[in-house]
Design an enzyme around this catalytic site. Structure first.
Site, PDB file in Angstrom:
ATOM      1  N   CYS A 197     -16.519  19.441 -19.563  1.00 40.69           N
ATOM      2  CA  CYS A 197     -17.007  18.292 -20.090  1.00 40.69           C
ATOM      3  C   CYS A 197     -17.330  18.569 -21.905  1.00 40.69           C
ATOM      4  CB  CYS A 197     -18.210  17.541 -19.704  1.00 40.69           C
ATOM      5  SG  CYS A 197     -17.987  17.117 -17.952  1.00 40.69           S
ATOM      6  N   HIS A 249     -22.277  13.741 -24.915  1.00 41.93           N
ATOM      7  CA  HIS A 249     -21.580  13.680 -23.674  1.00 41.93           C
ATOM      8  C   HIS A 249     -22.514  12.886 -22.740  1.00 41.93           C
ATOM      9  CE1 HIS A 249     -19.427  14.315 -20.028  1.00 41.93           C
ATOM     10  NE2 HIS A 249     -20.323  15.239 -19.575  1.00 41.93           N
ATOM     11  N   ASN A 270     -19.302   9.296 -15.784  1.00 39.37           N
ATOM     12  CA  ASN A 270     -19.008  10.574 -16.571  1.00 39.37           C
ATOM     13  C   ASN A 270     -17.494  10.986 -16.332  1.00 39.37           C
ATOM     14  OD1 ASN A 270     -18.714  13.134 -17.475  1.00 39.37           O
ATOM     15  ND2 ASN A 270     -20.032  14.134 -15.957  1.00 39.37           N
TER      16      ASN A 270
HETATM   17  C1  LIG Z   1     -26.732  14.592  -9.680  1.00 39.20           C
HETATM   18  C2  LIG Z   1     -28.231  14.169 -10.319  1.00 39.20           C
HETATM   19  C3  LIG Z   1     -27.985  12.856 -10.452  1.00 39.20           C
HETATM   20  C4  LIG Z   1     -29.165  14.133  -9.018  1.00 39.20           C
HETATM   21  O1  LIG Z   1     -30.480  13.654  -9.593  1.00 39.20           O
HETATM   22  P1  LIG Z   1     -31.808  14.323  -9.248  1.00 39.20           P
HETATM   23  O2  LIG Z   1     -32.804  13.230  -9.728  1.00 39.20           O
HETATM   24  O3  LIG Z   1     -31.798  15.689  -9.640  1.00 39.20           O
HETATM   25  O4  LIG Z   1     -31.830  14.119  -7.662  1.00 39.20           O
HETATM   26  P2  LIG Z   1     -32.015  15.356  -6.776  1.00 39.20           P
HETATM   27  O5  LIG Z   1     -30.737  16.321  -6.653  1.00 39.20           O
HETATM   28  O6  LIG Z   1     -33.313  16.138  -7.003  1.00 39.20           O
HETATM   29  O7  LIG Z   1     -32.175  14.421  -5.405  1.00 39.20           O
HETATM   30  C5  LIG Z   1     -33.336  13.747  -5.393  1.00 39.20           C
HETATM   31  C6  LIG Z   1     -33.054  12.996  -3.656  1.00 39.20           C
HETATM   32  O8  LIG Z   1     -31.926  11.761  -3.967  1.00 39.20           O
HETATM   33  C7  LIG Z   1     -31.203  12.177  -3.102  1.00 39.20           C
HETATM   34  N1  LIG Z   1     -29.879  11.608  -3.658  1.00 39.20           N
HETATM   35  C8  LIG Z   1     -28.790  12.457  -4.301  1.00 39.20           C
HETATM   36  N2  LIG Z   1     -27.866  11.558  -4.908  1.00 39.20           N
HETATM   37  C9  LIG Z   1     -28.123  10.557  -4.239  1.00 39.20           C
HETATM   38  C10 LIG Z   1     -27.473   9.187  -4.366  1.00 39.20           C
HETATM   39  N3  LIG Z   1     -26.367   9.157  -4.852  1.00 39.20           N
HETATM   40  N4  LIG Z   1     -28.167   8.058  -3.660  1.00 39.20           N
HETATM   41  C11 LIG Z   1     -29.333   8.202  -3.163  1.00 39.20           C
HETATM   42  N5  LIG Z   1     -30.078   9.379  -3.085  1.00 39.20           N
HETATM   43  C12 LIG Z   1     -29.251  10.565  -3.531  1.00 39.20           C
HETATM   44  C13 LIG Z   1     -31.118  13.526  -2.716  1.00 39.20           C
HETATM   45  O9  LIG Z   1     -30.390  13.890  -1.311  1.00 39.20           O
HETATM   46  C14 LIG Z   1     -32.574  13.977  -2.793  1.00 39.20           C
HETATM   47  O10 LIG Z   1     -32.973  13.393  -1.485  1.00 39.20           O
HETATM   48  P3  LIG Z   1     -34.313  14.293  -0.770  1.00 39.20           P
HETATM   49  O11 LIG Z   1     -35.337  14.350  -1.620  1.00 39.20           O
HETATM   50  O12 LIG Z   1     -34.443  13.476   0.468  1.00 39.20           O
HETATM   51  O13 LIG Z   1     -33.416  15.819  -0.546  1.00 39.20           O
HETATM   52  C15 LIG Z   1     -28.808  15.051 -11.371  1.00 39.20           C
HETATM   53  O14 LIG Z   1     -29.236  16.291 -10.980  1.00 39.20           O
HETATM   54  C16 LIG Z   1     -27.834  15.234 -12.330  1.00 39.20           C
HETATM   55  O15 LIG Z   1     -27.365  14.250 -12.951  1.00 39.20           O
HETATM   56  N6  LIG Z   1     -27.506  16.261 -12.752  1.00 39.20           N
HETATM   57  C17 LIG Z   1     -26.801  16.759 -13.883  1.00 39.20           C
HETATM   58  C18 LIG Z   1     -25.253  16.465 -13.525  1.00 39.20           C
HETATM   59  C19 LIG Z   1     -24.378  16.795 -14.725  1.00 39.20           C
HETATM   60  O16 LIG Z   1     -24.479  16.429 -15.937  1.00 39.20           O
HETATM   61  N7  LIG Z   1     -23.085  16.904 -14.278  1.00 39.20           N
HETATM   62  C20 LIG Z   1     -22.037  17.176 -15.340  1.00 39.20           C
HETATM   63  C21 LIG Z   1     -21.926  17.934 -16.191  1.00 39.20           C
HETATM   64  S1  LIG Z   1     -20.825  17.690 -17.323  1.00 39.20           S
END
Ligand SMILES: CC(C)(COP(=O)(O)OP(=O)(O)OC[C@H]1O[C@@H](n2cnc3c(N)ncnc32)[C@H](O)[C@@H]1OP(=O)(O)O)[C@@H](O)C(=O)NCCC(=O)NCCS
Length: 334
Positions: free
Chosen positions: A117, A257, A287
């Site tokens: 990205c 980004h 994204n």
């Molecule tokens: C992926 C992302 C959105 C997850 O958000 P988060 O706040 O970190 O959430 P977590 O991974 O800690 O998960 C929290 C809970 O939400 C749940 N969850 C994850 N995705 C979900 C969704 N789409 N809908 C509902 N619940 C979801 C998880 O299972 C977890 O449940 P649990 O507590 O029962 O285990 C976040 O980590 C993120 O944006 N990371 C960066 C990704 C990125 O930048 N990627 C591209 C790089 S170029």
């Protein structure tokens, strides 16, 4: 930057997103998720998804044609093509060569660049070097992605984030007090395991088994990337500004980004930058990797927000892990 070298200016910009829109409510029907979770945890409301027939080159060609028109150049003027993508049409030939043919550009060198990205920023910096030395005078940079084609639609932690789209710019040499003023690039391969596509390359070539195990689809450790991005983005911003002898208060717009609105808000807060100076387009595009920065820039230009003389700070992070930033003085007159 050496002041004797030519400055690279964006002479034209064009973008394209596929017609099909996938809303959070549509996703509720595919995986165990809901609109509120996606909006609150990512800032995304909807995203555009390519059709079965559309490959990365198809999106890139439309964005490139719009950028060339905007710059007032034709195929005959383009002397270098750089394409940033993690979803090439094929492993080879390069998507840049496919696009070259479709645009009717003959003989101009064309290559793909892979920086996840951060690809658009890497491509901009790479193009700026050729402008600086005088090697090329009309460079077509394209960030084009069809992430939907490598998305695991049963993995709710990734499928709600990923999207398709393309953005292109034409780089030309210009006045010494504008264009690309400074940049920083970096990578840390130890973080490769946090965001990758395991199969389909020479490490794990395609077999029935790799396909059955979904190994051709993107895998991501979201929280690891999140922590990395929140720490890294402010560092990039400060480094790029320092290199140009500028400070946070000089920025007219931060164009990050767009991976997660919470990452962007945390970075802006650490920098002490109000959100009205941050260009956010993630709500409607999600994204789409190398395309997010040109899409946010183009939307702001069309809305009349970016004006001549504005200082823009582009910052990105991505698979690799990679990161990069560019300080750019906007100079396009029309
Ligand atoms: C992926 C992302 C959105 C997850 O958000 P988060 O706040 O970190 O959430 P977590 O991974 O800690 O998960 C929290 C809970 O939400 C749940 N969850 C994850 N995705 C979900 C969704 N789409 N809908 C509902 N619940 C979801 C998880 O299972 C977890 O449940 P649990 O507590 O029962 O285990 C976040 O980590 C993120 O944006 N990371 C960066 C990704 C990125 O930048 N990627 C591209 C790089 S170029």
């Amino acid at each position: 930057m050496n002041s004797a070298l030519l400055k690279a200016h964006i002479a034209g910009i064009g973008t394209y997103v596929p017609e099909k829109i996938l809303t959070n409510f549509d996703l509720e029907k595919i995986v165990d998720t809901n609109d509120q979770w996606i909006r609150e945890r990512t800032g995304i409301q909807e995203r555009h998804i390519a059709s079965a027939e559309q490959a990365a080159s198809d999106l890139g060609v439309i964005a490139a044609q719009r950028a060339m028109k905007n710059a007032g150049v034709t195929a005959a003027d383009i002397d270098l093509i750089i394409v940033s993508t993690v979803t090439p049409d094929m492993l080879f030939p390069s998507t840049a060569c496919v696009i070259q043919e479709q645009l009717g550009i003959t003989e101009a060198p064309a290559f793909d660049l892979g920086a996840g990205c951060t690809g658009f920023v890497y491509a901009l910096v790479t193009g700026a070097q050729y402008i600086a030395t005088g090697a090329y005078r009309n460079i077509l940079l394209i960030g084009t992605e069809t992430l939907s084609k490598v998305t695991n639609w049963s993995d709710r932690s990734t499928c709600v984030l990923l999207a398709d789209g393309a953005g292109a710019v034409v780089l030309q040499p210009g006045a010494a007090d504008g264009g690309v003023l400074s940049f920083t690039l970096g990578a840390d391969g130890r973080g490769g395991k946090y965001l990758f596509q395991p199969a389909g390359g020479s490490r794990l070539p395609a077999t029935m088994e790799t396909v059955q195990k979904n190994l051709h689809l993107l895998q991501m450790s979201g929280p690891e990337i999140f922590k990395f991005a929140v720490r890294k983005l402010p560092e990039i911003a400060e480094e790029v500004l320092a290199k140009a002898g500028l400070s946070i208060s000089d920025i007219d717009f931060l164009i990050p980004h767009q991976a997660n609105a919470r990452i962007i808000e945390a970075a802006a807060k650490r920098l002490g930058l109000p959100m009205d100076k941050v260009l956010l387009s993630i709500a409607k595009y999600g994204n789409n990797s190398s395309a997010t920065i040109p899409l946010a820039m183009d939307d702001a230009l069309k809305a009349g927000r970016i004006k001549n003389g504005d200082l823009l700070l582009l910052i990105a992070f991505g698979a690799g892990l990679t990161w990069g930033g560019v300080a750019l003085r906007w100079t396009k007159t029309d």
